[in-house]
Each structure stands twice: as C-alpha cells, then as structure tokens.
Design a protein around this motif. Sequence first.
Motif, PDB file in Angstrom:
ATOM      1  N   PHE A 260      -2.869  -9.311  -3.005  1.00  0.00           N
ATOM      2  CA  PHE A 260      -1.507  -9.748  -3.299  1.00  0.00           C
ATOM      3  C   PHE A 260      -1.497 -10.381  -4.687  1.00  0.00           C
ATOM      4  N   LYS A 261      -0.495 -10.032  -5.491  1.00  0.00           N
ATOM      5  CA  LYS A 261      -0.370 -10.571  -6.850  1.00  0.00           C
ATOM      6  C   LYS A 261       0.946 -11.315  -6.984  1.00  0.00           C
ATOM      7  N   ARG A 262       0.854 -12.532  -7.523  1.00  0.00           N
ATOM      8  CA  ARG A 262       2.072 -13.294  -7.738  1.00  0.00           C
ATOM      9  C   ARG A 262       2.729 -12.860  -9.044  1.00  0.00           C
ATOM     10  N   ALA A 263       4.006 -12.534  -8.965  1.00  0.00           N
ATOM     11  CA  ALA A 263       4.730 -12.069 -10.147  1.00  0.00           C
ATOM     12  C   ALA A 263       4.950 -13.225 -11.114  1.00  0.00           C
TER      13      ALA A 263
ATOM     14  N   SER B  94      -2.468 -16.012 -17.306  1.00  0.00           N
ATOM     15  CA  SER B  94      -3.251 -16.147 -16.083  1.00  0.00           C
ATOM     16  C   SER B  94      -2.593 -15.320 -14.991  1.00  0.00           C
ATOM     17  N   CYS B  95      -3.409 -14.873 -14.036  1.00  0.00           N
ATOM     18  CA  CYS B  95      -2.914 -14.035 -12.952  1.00  0.00           C
ATOM     19  C   CYS B  95      -3.389 -14.629 -11.633  1.00  0.00           C
ATOM     20  N   MET B  96      -2.428 -14.985 -10.765  1.00  0.00           N
ATOM     21  CA  MET B  96      -2.737 -15.548  -9.451  1.00  0.00           C
ATOM     22  C   MET B  96      -2.769 -14.421  -8.432  1.00  0.00           C
ATOM     23  N   MET B  97      -3.865 -14.342  -7.654  1.00  0.00           N
ATOM     24  CA  MET B  97      -4.020 -13.278  -6.668  1.00  0.00           C
ATOM     25  C   MET B  97      -4.459 -13.866  -5.337  1.00  0.00           C
ATOM     26  N   GLN B  98      -4.222 -13.102  -4.266  1.00  0.00           N
ATOM     27  CA  GLN B  98      -4.560 -13.539  -2.911  1.00  0.00           C
ATOM     28  C   GLN B  98      -5.252 -12.411  -2.177  1.00  0.00           C
ATOM     29  N   ALA B  99      -6.418 -12.724  -1.593  1.00  0.00           N
ATOM     30  CA  ALA B  99      -7.141 -11.757  -0.774  1.00  0.00           C
ATOM     31  C   ALA B  99      -6.701 -11.896   0.682  1.00  0.00           C
ATOM     32  N   ASP B 100      -7.147 -10.947   1.526  1.00  0.00           N
ATOM     33  CA  ASP B 100      -6.772 -10.984   2.937  1.00  0.00           C
ATOM     34  C   ASP B 100      -7.636 -11.926   3.760  1.00  0.00           C
ATOM     35  N   SER B 101      -8.800 -12.323   3.222  1.00  0.00           N
ATOM     36  CA  SER B 101      -9.691 -13.221   3.953  1.00  0.00           C
ATOM     37  C   SER B 101     -10.552 -13.975   2.951  1.00  0.00           C
TER      38      SER B 101
ATOM     39  N   GLU C 162      -6.889 -23.929  -4.581  1.00  0.00           N
ATOM     40  CA  GLU C 162      -6.673 -24.584  -3.299  1.00  0.00           C
ATOM     41  C   GLU C 162      -5.436 -25.476  -3.302  1.00  0.00           C
ATOM     42  N   ASP C 163      -4.723 -25.506  -4.430  1.00  0.00           N
ATOM     43  CA  ASP C 163      -3.583 -26.428  -4.547  1.00  0.00           C
ATOM     44  C   ASP C 163      -2.244 -25.745  -4.313  1.00  0.00           C
ATOM     45  N   ILE C 164      -2.243 -24.543  -3.738  1.00  0.00           N
ATOM     46  CA  ILE C 164      -0.985 -23.878  -3.406  1.00  0.00           C
ATOM     47  C   ILE C 164      -0.955 -23.630  -1.900  1.00  0.00           C
ATOM     48  N   GLU C 165       0.228 -23.279  -1.384  1.00  0.00           N
ATOM     49  CA  GLU C 165       0.404 -23.185   0.063  1.00  0.00           C
ATOM     50  C   GLU C 165      -0.337 -21.998   0.654  1.00  0.00           C
ATOM     51  N   ARG C 166      -0.421 -20.912  -0.058  1.00  0.00           N
ATOM     52  CA  ARG C 166      -1.062 -19.710   0.476  1.00  0.00           C
ATOM     53  C   ARG C 166      -2.582 -19.875   0.522  1.00  0.00           C
TER      54      ARG C 166
ATOM     55  N   ALA D  52       4.152  -5.022   7.145  1.00  0.00           N
ATOM     56  CA  ALA D  52       4.882  -6.228   7.548  1.00  0.00           C
ATOM     57  C   ALA D  52       3.937  -7.279   8.108  1.00  0.00           C
ATOM     58  N   ALA D  53       2.932  -6.843   8.890  1.00  0.00           N
ATOM     59  CA  ALA D  53       1.968  -7.797   9.453  1.00  0.00           C
ATOM     60  C   ALA D  53       1.122  -8.430   8.359  1.00  0.00           C
ATOM     61  N   LEU D  54       0.731  -7.646   7.347  1.00  0.00           N
ATOM     62  CA  LEU D  54      -0.040  -8.194   6.227  1.00  0.00           C
ATOM     63  C   LEU D  54       0.763  -9.240   5.466  1.00  0.00           C
ATOM     64  N   SER D  55       2.017  -8.931   5.197  1.00  0.00           N
ATOM     65  CA  SER D  55       2.858  -9.893   4.477  1.00  0.00           C
ATOM     66  C   SER D  55       3.061 -11.163   5.290  1.00  0.00           C
ATOM     67  N   ARG D  56       3.268 -11.007   6.594  1.00  0.00           N
ATOM     68  CA  ARG D  56       3.455 -12.192   7.443  1.00  0.00           C
ATOM     69  C   ARG D  56       2.189 -13.039   7.480  1.00  0.00           C
ATOM     70  N   ASN D  57       1.024 -12.380   7.538  1.00  0.00           N
ATOM     71  CA  ASN D  57      -0.240 -13.123   7.548  1.00  0.00           C
ATOM     72  C   ASN D  57      -0.475 -13.841   6.229  1.00  0.00           C
ATOM     73  N   ALA D  58      -0.115 -13.186   5.122  1.00  0.00           N
ATOM     74  CA  ALA D  58      -0.308 -13.809   3.810  1.00  0.00           C
ATOM     75  C   ALA D  58       0.610 -15.001   3.609  1.00  0.00           C
TER      76      ALA D  58
END
Length: 731
Positions: free
Chosen positions: A243-246, A307-314, A291-295, A122-128
């Motif tokens: 994190f992977k965007r569906a 294409s596959c959009m992904m998000q790291a923790d840092s 850099e053009d998205i909110e996350r 839950a903390a990881l999702s909230r931080n992301a």
Amino acid sequence: MKITVDFEECLKDSPRFRATIEEVEGDVCELESKLDKLVKLSVAMIDAGKAYNTANRQFVSGIRELAQQSVKDEVIEVSGFILFDQAQRSIKSQLQTFVKEDLRRFKETKKQFDKVSEEKEAALSRNAQAPRNKQHEVEEAASILTATRKCFRHIVLDYVAPSVGNLLFFFSSPGYDLFSELQPLMKHLCGQLDQLVVDAAKEKWDMEVKHSTIRKKDYSNDDTKLEYNVDADSGIVMEGYLFKRASNAFKTWNRRWFSIQNNQLVYQKKFKDNPTVVVEDLRLCTVKHCEDIERRFCFEVVSPTKSCMMQADSEKLRQAWIRAVQNSIATAFRDRSDDSEMNERKKSSPSTSSLDSEPREKSLKGEGALQKVMAIAGNSTCCDCDQLEPKWASINLGITLCIQCSGIHRSLGVHFSKVRSLTLDTWEPELLKLMCELGNGVINQIYEARREELGARKPQPGDPRQEVEAYIRAKYVDRRFIRRPSDEELKLKVVTLCKQGKRLSFSSEPQPPRAPPPTPKARPASGTSGGVCDMRLWGVAEAAEHQPASGSKEQVMFSEPKHYCPGLQLYWAAFTRSLPNMAEALAHGAQVNWINTEEEKRTPLIMAVQGGSLVTCEFLLQNSASVNQQDSQGRGPLHHATILGHTGQVCLFLKRGANQNASDIEDKTPLSIAVEAVNADIVTLLRLAKMNEEMRESEGPYNATGDETYQDIFQDFTQMASEDPDKLNRF
C-alpha cells in the motif's frame, strides 16, 4: 490450446498473473468465435457431403450398370458414408458440445473469479485500515482476510485449469477409429494419444497437490515467496504488493505492485503500465520504520527530494522489504565503486599524475583500507553490536560497523553519522588517518561511559533489528550513556590542552624561512611544519603555568577565557591535533562552528589550520564545519591556510567549496596573499580552481564535474600533502 500459468505467480496474484489471465480470456473469446464459424462450416460441409454422396451413389450405379464393376466400388461408396458419418460425430457434435457446455462453464468460473477477487481486495483494504489500538477490529479483519485468501486461491486454480485440453482428444479419437487400417500413421497417433492421457493424468495430479497445499497453508500471514535476488535474470531483484500513501491532500492509500530494479524503486498498477519511479538512485535514499502513524506495518523510503510512505501486509513482509532496500543500497554503492575503479584505470597515465597510480589505488581502496582500519584496537568488531569483521564505517565518528548497524546509522541522517564501505568505496589518505586516530575503543569510552552504570544492555549479533536501532538511537541521538564533565573537570581539560598547544608551538623544528606574509600580525614567529599560532593566543596557557597547584581561593584566575564550555575544549583540541578530545567535545554538545569572541572570533576549523593538521581539518569538515566562516579580520580557513603555506589544507578547502574570491578587511584574497608570499604551489592551486569554476559555469549545469586534469592534479596534491608534506615546502 494450452494454458500455462506459473503457480508462484498465481499465489502472489501479481500483475504478471493478471495480465496472463486477461490474455487467456481474450484467446478464449477469439476461440469461441472461430469455433462457432467452424461449426457452421462443418454443418455446411456435411450437407454438401451428403449431397455429394447421393450424386456419387447415382454415378456409381450408372458405372455399375455400364461396366458391371466388382464390389470394389461398393467399398468406396461405403467409405464415403463412413467418412461423413464420422465427420458429423467427431466435428459437429463434439464442437457443439464444447461451445455450449465447456465455454459456458469457463464464463461462469470467470464471474466467480472476478467476484472473489473484488472480495479479496476489499478484505485487504479493511485489514490495512484496522487501527493498531482496536484489537477486536484487527482480529475480525484478519479472520475475514484469511478466509477470503483461501477461497480466492481455490477459485484461481479452477479458473486456470486446462478446460480446453480435451478438445484434442475429441478430434483424435474418431480419427483413430476411422483410420484403423493405416498402421504407420495409427502407431504414431496412438503414441501421441497415450502421452496425452499420461500428461492429462499428471496435470490432474499436480492440480490436486496444489489444492492440498492451499488447504494446509496458514493464511494468517500471506507470506508468499518474497526474497532479495541480486542476480535475477530479469533484473528485478525484489517485487510484491504494497500500500502506498498518496502525496495529495487526502493522503489516500492505494495498493500497487512495487519492484526494485536497476538501482531504482518503482511501482505500477497493471503489468502493461509504464513503471512509476519512486527513487531514481537508491544510493541517495534511506529506509526506516514508521511507528508514529495509525496504520500497522508501515515503513518510509526517504530521498533528498521526497519521501514515500508504504505499508506491507504483515510484519514479516515489512522486514523483508526493509532488508531488500538496505541491501539494494549497499549493492548500488558496490556497483558504482566497481565502475569508478574501472574508469580510473582507463584514465590513469604518467602524463596526468605525478604519483604512481597503482600503489595509490592499492592503499586507498578495498583490502588496503580495510587492513589499515582493522589494525586499530577495537575495530575488529562492530562498534555497536560486536559483530565480527565489520565492513562498513562512520567517517564522522571514526568507527567500524556491520551491515545491519550501518543501515541504522544511515537512517539517522548524515548530521549524526556518515556511512561508507571499507571495501567498496574509495578512501582518501586523510580519511584513513582520521579512522586510525579514533576507532571503536576511543568512541565507546565517550559514548558508552555510563552504559554499565545505567544497566543498559549492549546488543549482540543476531538480536532483533528494533532492539539494535533503539540502542543506537539512545547512544548517538539521545546521548544517554555519556558522562557529562563537571565545571572543574572541563576547566582542567582546557588548561591541559592550552599547555600542550604552547609546548607544540615552541618545540617545532624550524624550516627554511618563508617570504614575509602580507600582514605582520598574522606572520608566525618561526616556521614550523605544522604552523604556529599567534603569540597573543597564549594568555590562557601563560596564566595556567603560573597557577598554584592547590585549589585555594588565592589561586590565580585566568584573564581569559571568562567561562569554560565544550566549544572551548573543541577550540583548543583542534589546535593541539587531539581528535579524541575533539570527539569528546562534540559528544558533550560543542558546536562545530563555535566562535571564540575573545580571540578575534576564530573557529575550531581556523585553529585546526593554525595547528597545521590536515586530518584535524578533515574531521571538523566531516562533522559539518563551515569552510567559509570568517574571523574578525574577514579571513576564512582558506586565508589562514594560504598565509601559513599549508598546501594540503588549501587543497582540502578548495575541494569542499571554499570561496577563493572572498576578501579580508584589507581587501586581500587568498590568491593575492599567495602571490605576495611567492608560494607557487598555492598560486597554481588557486588559479586552477578559478579556471575550473569558470569552465563549469560556461558549460552549464550538465557538466558539473569540471576539468579532469584539474581533478587529477588536486588528487596528487592531496596525496602528497598527506603522505609526504616536505615535498610541498618549495620556495
């Protein structure tokens, strides 16, 4: 029972660690049921033993009364009582204590582990999900995540601690007391017990050190050990959570375990799940920052199909993943090049090649290509950041690049830059000539003409990737540092190119006469090694030679063209074989398929054919020139190359997919023109191309490469046309 969990996997909380935990939990449940059964059996055994002792005592009394035996029987009787008494203390009591207390503590720890694990997710999702423009939410989410991570690590270590290891001690100690008289056995057992004590103390010390490490660790960034290892024994060169965007309509984000293996990018939810492939072949993809998205900390892997959009923790982890994907792309190209080289060596034989295969391989691959390109002034350093010894190149720009800049160029897209390795890829002779006629010095004079004037700083080796990428985009995409020519400068440049073209046209050495082409309108006045453009094209140059030198109003104006533009510069530069002028025209915005409506709708590629230069045609094709665009006579570049007998250009156009069945306004195809001109080489090439096309169509989509003999013959023709064109002038 010994529980072993890798400390690094424990810290990463990987699916492999979770799978190990699930396996241990299953073993503990199975152990609990077996221990319950063993306790019941021990109770039954002890009760039966007591009954046996009673019967045995009665039996011994009967024997004593009968035979009046010595005290020896009494020892047996006492030993029997000792045996069952020790069995009751060592097995029944200890097992019951273990089942009631130790396993209960294990289950309680499991509940705590599951609870803290859910809190961590839950903390990881909230931080992301924390938006980059709300700093207070970002700080609050980061602080919660830091505390949760630290708590989770301590719970994990307590959970995986060897809680059942002391069971061996419970069984062994009473046995030691029971068999103290058996010296050989007890000596061995004592050594085992001593080693068990040492191992237990060592494990306890190691666990304390790990707890101390966790207490000292900075959890503001969960930068677990994450690095690219191409020589990993498991074949997995990189792995970790992202994190992977569906791709559904809701664009939800899910946390998955990603890995790079076998030149593929895959992910899985659980360790035993079959991996889901994101990218089939890393050579076909590129990676870039988002850099053009909110996350925050997002990046995108783009392939030709998706294409596959992904998000790291840092940010640190994002940079590590981007570097890993880029290195994997380079490694995939290297592996493919090594495989291709091995296959070519197996296939090469005197019967399928008219050229010596070893010198050709040496001149077109590896160090040969690198030495030829590096010999050009300015190519010894990266064109964009001055890094020494660049090993990559942009073949449509004609420049050398370091590994970092090559990755950035690849992310721009092939319509801006086409990247190739100087040491790992195969280099055709015309591509090497293209690189040698341009180079970093020529291109930087065009694309960095106003850099110092604008005060822009050129990146240096070691600069952050973001700064280098921003500079490269400003240089090639926005073309911010180019000096735009004035109308007078552009006019003067076009006129100069026209004069050069005219001199080239009339100063060429004559060749043996050709058979007359099918249409006298297109037939050259005299054969040349490079071909001659039609005389009616030179109205501009004729007018230019008779102009007054001054710029007075009485100056004779050209009858054509009516206006000047970069497309016209590209048009005449293609005929005069001037690659620097062509590169400059493209930089100034010239369309590579520009049509000269005042000259039978000819294109720069058709003019390159008229000029007779194979490398000029290659340069235009690398910059996306259409190989099938026709002029007002219905003739494409292949028609013109066939009329002029330029075998090397015919090879090049056929390899690039030119339509050999296209007819001009007189219903003549390139093959019919070659037959009328009695040009055996071109007839052979066109017929081979037709046969190869029919063969591919008949064999279906699973054999798209065509006949190997056809490929070898085309390669030989191209090599000969580039290195010794006189060999192809046979009539």
